[in-house]
Every structure is written in structure tokens, then in C-alpha cells.
Design an enzyme around this catalytic site. Structure first.
Site, PDB file in Angstrom:
ATOM      1  N   ASP A  54     -56.015  87.533 -33.799  1.00 38.36           N
ATOM      2  CA  ASP A  54     -56.083  87.100 -35.199  1.00 38.36           C
ATOM      3  C   ASP A  54     -57.481  86.537 -35.458  1.00 38.36           C
ATOM      4  OD1 ASP A  54     -53.552  86.436 -37.313  1.00 38.36           O
ATOM      5  OD2 ASP A  54     -55.456  85.449 -37.776  1.00 38.36           O
TER       6      ASP A  54
ATOM      7  N   ASP B 125     -61.938  89.647 -35.096  1.00 42.88           N
ATOM      8  CA  ASP B 125     -62.196  90.083 -36.471  1.00 42.88           C
ATOM      9  C   ASP B 125     -62.109  91.606 -36.489  1.00 42.88           C
ATOM     10  OD1 ASP B 125     -63.101  90.796 -38.948  1.00 42.88           O
ATOM     11  OD2 ASP B 125     -65.012  89.728 -38.814  1.00 42.88           O
ATOM     12  N   VAL B 126     -61.091  92.156 -37.125  1.00 47.18           N
ATOM     13  CA  VAL B 126     -60.870  93.612 -37.064  1.00 47.18           C
ATOM     14  C   VAL B 126     -61.930  94.412 -37.806  1.00 47.18           C
ATOM     15  CG1 VAL B 126     -58.354  93.471 -36.715  1.00 47.18           C
ATOM     16  CG2 VAL B 126     -59.276  93.638 -39.057  1.00 47.18           C
TER      17      VAL B 126
ATOM     18  N   ASN C  63     -52.217  95.749 -37.643  1.00 44.25           N
ATOM     19  CA  ASN C  63     -51.371  95.079 -38.626  1.00 44.25           C
ATOM     20  C   ASN C  63     -52.137  94.102 -39.515  1.00 44.25           C
ATOM     21  OD1 ASN C  63     -48.668  93.726 -39.512  1.00 44.25           O
ATOM     22  ND2 ASN C  63     -49.889  92.073 -38.611  1.00 44.25           N
TER      23      ASN C  63
ATOM     24  N   TYR D  51     -55.407  96.635 -53.525  1.00 48.80           N
ATOM     25  CA  TYR D  51     -54.498  96.563 -52.372  1.00 48.80           C
ATOM     26  C   TYR D  51     -53.738  97.883 -52.238  1.00 48.80           C
ATOM     27  CZ  TYR D  51     -50.721  94.826 -49.345  1.00 48.80           C
ATOM     28  OH  TYR D  51     -49.810  94.642 -48.316  1.00 48.80           O
TER      29      TYR D  51
ATOM     30  N   LYS E  41     -53.655 100.490 -49.033  1.00 47.31           N
ATOM     31  CA  LYS E  41     -52.437 100.831 -48.295  1.00 47.31           C
ATOM     32  C   LYS E  41     -52.118 102.320 -48.376  1.00 47.31           C
ATOM     33  CE  LYS E  41     -51.759  96.815 -46.513  1.00 47.31           C
ATOM     34  NZ  LYS E  41     -51.875  96.635 -45.044  1.00 47.31           N
TER      35      LYS E  41
HETATM   36  N1  LIG Z   1     -45.490  90.124 -46.174  1.00 50.48           N
HETATM   37  C1  LIG Z   1     -45.238  91.156 -46.962  1.00 50.48           C
HETATM   38  O1  LIG Z   1     -44.377  91.078 -47.856  1.00 50.48           O
HETATM   39  C2  LIG Z   1     -45.972  92.444 -46.742  1.00 50.48           C
HETATM   40  C3  LIG Z   1     -45.512  93.575 -47.439  1.00 50.48           C
HETATM   41  C4  LIG Z   1     -46.165  94.777 -47.219  1.00 50.48           C
HETATM   42  C5  LIG Z   1     -47.221  94.871 -46.317  1.00 50.48           C
HETATM   43  N2  LIG Z   1     -47.638  93.754 -45.672  1.00 50.48           N
HETATM   44  C6  LIG Z   1     -48.733  93.917 -44.710  1.00 50.48           C
HETATM   45  O2  LIG Z   1     -48.354  93.363 -43.471  1.00 50.48           O
HETATM   46  C7  LIG Z   1     -49.503  92.967 -42.739  1.00 50.48           C
HETATM   47  C8  LIG Z   1     -49.308  91.558 -42.237  1.00 50.48           C
HETATM   48  O3  LIG Z   1     -49.291  90.688 -43.347  1.00 50.48           O
HETATM   49  P1  LIG Z   1     -48.357  89.397 -43.443  1.00 50.48           P
HETATM   50  O4  LIG Z   1     -47.593  89.513 -44.697  1.00 50.48           O
HETATM   51  O5  LIG Z   1     -47.660  89.155 -42.167  1.00 50.48           O
HETATM   52  O6  LIG Z   1     -49.448  88.286 -43.736  1.00 50.48           O
HETATM   53  P2  LIG Z   1     -50.101  87.138 -42.848  1.00 50.48           P
HETATM   54  O7  LIG Z   1     -51.170  86.587 -43.708  1.00 50.48           O
HETATM   55  O8  LIG Z   1     -49.064  86.244 -42.292  1.00 50.48           O
HETATM   56  O9  LIG Z   1     -50.707  87.954 -41.611  1.00 50.48           O
HETATM   57  C9  LIG Z   1     -51.934  88.604 -41.637  1.00 50.48           C
HETATM   58  C10 LIG Z   1     -52.795  88.027 -40.536  1.00 50.48           C
HETATM   59  O10 LIG Z   1     -54.022  88.762 -40.486  1.00 50.48           O
HETATM   60  C11 LIG Z   1     -55.033  87.843 -40.155  1.00 50.48           C
HETATM   61  N3  LIG Z   1     -56.333  88.377 -40.552  1.00 50.48           N
HETATM   62  C12 LIG Z   1     -56.925  88.356 -41.777  1.00 50.48           C
HETATM   63  N4  LIG Z   1     -58.142  88.897 -41.713  1.00 50.48           N
HETATM   64  C13 LIG Z   1     -58.330  89.302 -40.438  1.00 50.48           C
HETATM   65  C14 LIG Z   1     -59.400  89.931 -39.747  1.00 50.48           C
HETATM   66  N5  LIG Z   1     -60.553  90.247 -40.369  1.00 50.48           N
HETATM   67  N6  LIG Z   1     -59.239  90.205 -38.422  1.00 50.48           N
HETATM   68  C15 LIG Z   1     -58.105  89.866 -37.774  1.00 50.48           C
HETATM   69  N7  LIG Z   1     -57.065  89.244 -38.368  1.00 50.48           N
HETATM   70  C16 LIG Z   1     -57.189  88.974 -39.686  1.00 50.48           C
HETATM   71  C17 LIG Z   1     -54.665  86.568 -40.890  1.00 50.48           C
HETATM   72  O11 LIG Z   1     -55.284  85.414 -40.329  1.00 50.48           O
HETATM   73  C18 LIG Z   1     -53.151  86.558 -40.774  1.00 50.48           C
HETATM   74  O12 LIG Z   1     -52.700  85.757 -39.704  1.00 50.48           O
HETATM   75  C19 LIG Z   1     -50.681  93.147 -43.693  1.00 50.48           C
HETATM   76  O13 LIG Z   1     -51.350  94.371 -43.397  1.00 50.48           O
HETATM   77  C20 LIG Z   1     -50.020  93.218 -45.051  1.00 50.48           C
HETATM   78  O14 LIG Z   1     -50.796  93.924 -45.993  1.00 50.48           O
HETATM   79  C21 LIG Z   1     -47.043  92.549 -45.860  1.00 50.48           C
END
Ligand SMILES: NC(=O)c1ccc[n+]([C@@H]2O[C@H](COP(=O)([O-])OP(=O)(O)OC[C@H]3O[C@@H](n4cnc5c(N)ncnc54)[C@H](O)[C@@H]3O)[C@@H](O)[C@H]2O)c1
Length: 266
Positions: free
Chosen positions: A36, A59-60, A86, A152, A156
Site C-alpha cells: 500500500d 506506490d503502484v 487492486n 473514474y 475502470k
Molecule cells: N469500495 C467500493 O465500493 C468499490 C467499488 C468498485 C471498485 N472499487 C475498487 O476497489 C479497489 C479498492 O478500493 P477500496 O474501495 O477497497 O478503497 P480503499 O481506499 O480502502 O483501498 C485502496 C487502497 O489503495 C491505496 N493506494 C492509493 N494510491 C496508491 C498507490 N499509488 N499505490 C499503492 N496503493 C495505493 C490506498 O492507500 C488504499 O489503502 C479500487 O481499485 C477501487 O476503485 C471499490
């Protein structure tokens, strides 16, 4: 792929869906690395999950950071069998004209470039080994656009398209690719996103967020069965059917009379 004892790397695993994925693989006896951008988030999830998981700051968007993470995971566990790209961010619900170029570039850098880098770094050795799997997190918005969420949505759709194309490319080498299409799921991101919504919508949504561990278990099953699509919120099907039917309905006569296309793969 039988995931027991396999080496799994989950990006953005410091909470929400990534943490659910990490936990589900750890439950199955996999060796899990949680990365993360916020190293403390990753460490907190490792402390919660236990089961030998490790935490790495990452950092991805950065090739150098990917190289360091790859080396650290290999030193701890050996070669990576499964990458879950992810990590992702969203933007506030806003008309597109109010989104800055910096915001657009950032969402593309993390959600699309980050996935590209993660796939590219590991696919060569997976092909050489004749095994491996990549899971990329898209979104329901990767098939169903949402007004005031255009950037966004674009990111996606890009993840979905890139992953589906890559699956075609890698199948002949015994490497699988799956796409996770989450709907609303409990996470820091989704909770923060709700702040922008009117109170009546917040009330309607309250209690309707799926718990991330269930998405994680769906991901494990999909990897075990080498499935392309991971659909966790099937109640979006009627909206998707309506979108596709509108698209099919516009397939009429070719713009150039009597034209017949030749696909490269035909
Ligand atoms: N939660 C939802 O309802 C939902 C719905 C559809 C898709 N998503 C997708 O699921 C994935 C996870 O999201 P989530 O909802 O668990 O949110 P989240 O914010 O809990 O998790 C995302 C994580 O990515 C980390 N992050 C951000 N920038 C980064 C970088 N440059 N390098 C490495 N890590 C980084 C953040 O610190 C965070 O911990 C995302 O791709 C999001 O778009 C989430």
C-alpha cells in the site's frame, strides 16, 4: 490454480477490498504480501490477518517502487504466483468540467498505469513458468458508466479492456487473468465517497455495503476456477442488460453500403 502455499501480492491491501482479498488468500494457506502507498495501513492489516502475511510500502505508479516490492516479496517468499492489482482511487462526484487535469491524471496513473505496470512486471516470468494468474480490480463502473463519475468510469473501463485483452494474450502460456467488478463495498474510499451525497441517498445506502472478505473469497474461487469475470454484486444485471440492448439496437446497416469487416483475429 490451487492457491495453497502460492505467493500472492495484493496492491492497495491496506484496507477495504484489497484487505479482504489478502485475508481470503491467507485463509486458504497462501503466502500473502500486502502492499500500500500507506505503509501503516498495510502493517495494520498484516497485524489483523496474521497467518504469515507481510506488509510493504508501495506506490503502484512508480516502476522503481514495483521493482523494490518484487525483490522484497521474492526474498521473503520466492517468485510471485498471483498479482492482484487492486490499488485505486476515486474522485468526488462532480460534473466533468469541474475535474482538474491533475485529478484526471492522478486517477489514470493509479487506476490504469498502476495496473499496466503490475501486469507487465510479472507476466514475462509467469509465461516462462507456464503458470500464474493476474486479478485486476475494475468496478461495476467498468461496465456501467455513472454520470458525474466520468474520469473514474474511464479508468475502470480501461482496466476491464486491458485485462480482457491480456487474458487472450496469456491464455496460450497457461497464465490466467480475471477482472473483479465490485459494487458498493465497505472501505475507506466508499465511506468517504458517501460524504458527497445528499442525506436521503446516504440513508438509503446505509447498511448496503458488502463486506470485503466476501469479495476476497469470490476472488479465490475465480482464481481456482480460472474465471474471467468476478461478479460480486449481480443485482446490477438489469442495468447492464439495458445498456447492452441499447448498444445492440444501434447495430444497423454499415456506414459504407455492403461493407464487410475483417477482424485481425478472424
Ligand atoms: N469500495 C467500493 O465500493 C468499490 C467499488 C468498485 C471498485 N472499487 C475498487 O476497489 C479497489 C479498492 O478500493 P477500496 O474501495 O477497497 O478503497 P480503499 O481506499 O480502502 O483501498 C485502496 C487502497 O489503495 C491505496 N493506494 C492509493 N494510491 C496508491 C498507490 N499509488 N499505490 C499503492 N496503493 C495505493 C490506498 O492507500 C488504499 O489503502 C479500487 O481499485 C477501487 O476503485 C471499490
Amino acid at each position: 490454480m490451487n492457491v495453497t502455499n502460492k505467493v500472492i501480492l495484493v496492491t492497495g491491501g491496506g484496507g477495504g477490498i484489497g484487505a479482504g482479498i489478502a485475508e481470503a488468500f491467507a485463509e486458504k494457506g497462501a503466502k500473502v504480501a500486502i502492499t500500500d502507498i500507506n505503509g501503516d495501513y498495510a502493517k495494520a492489516e498484516v497485524a489483523r490477518i496474521g497467518l504469515g502475511a507481510i506488509a510493504l510500502q508501495h506506490d503502484v505508479t512508480s516502476p522503481e517502487s514495483w521493482a523494490a516490492v518484487k525483490a522484497a516479496v521474492e526474498a521473503a517468499f520466492g517468485p510471485v504466483d498471483l498479482v492482484c492489482n487492486n490499488a485505486g482511487i476515486s474522485l468526488p462526484f462532480k460534473p466533468m468540467e469541474e475535474i482538474t487535469l491533475e485529478q484526471f491524471d492522478r486517477v489514470m496513473a493509479i487506476n490504469v498505469r498502476g495496473v499496466f505496470l503490475g501486469c507487465q512486471l510479472f507476466m514475462g516470468e509467469m509465461k516462462a513458468r507456464g503458470s500464474g494468474h493476474i486479478v485486476n480490480t475494475s468496478s461495476v463502473n467498468g461496465q456501467l458508466p455513472h454520470g458525474t463519475f466520468a474520469s473514474y468510469t474511464a479508468s475502470k473501463f480501461a482496466v476491464a479492456g486491458m485485462s480482457e485483452a491480456l487474458r487472450q494474450e496469456l491464455a496460450q502460456f497457461g497464465v490466467g487473468v480475471s477482472i473483479l467488478y465490485p459494487g458498493l463495498t465497505r472501505s475507506r474510499m466508499s465511506e468517504a465517497q458517501m460524504d458527497d451525497l445528499p442525506q436521503e441517498i446516504k440513508d438509503a445506502i446505509a447498511g448496503k455495503m458488502m463486506e470485503p472478505i466476501w469479495l476476497g473469497r469470490a476472488v479465490v474461487r475465480a482464481v481456482e476456477e480460472n474465471r474471467l469475470h468476478i461478479i460480486t454484486h449481480p443485482d446490477h444485471l438489469p442495468a447492464l442488460k439495458a445498456r447492452m440492448e441499447a448498444l445492440y439496437a444501434d447495430f444497423g446497416e454499415p456506414a459504407q453500403p455492403d461493407f464487410v469487416s475483417q477482424r485481425i483475429s478472424d
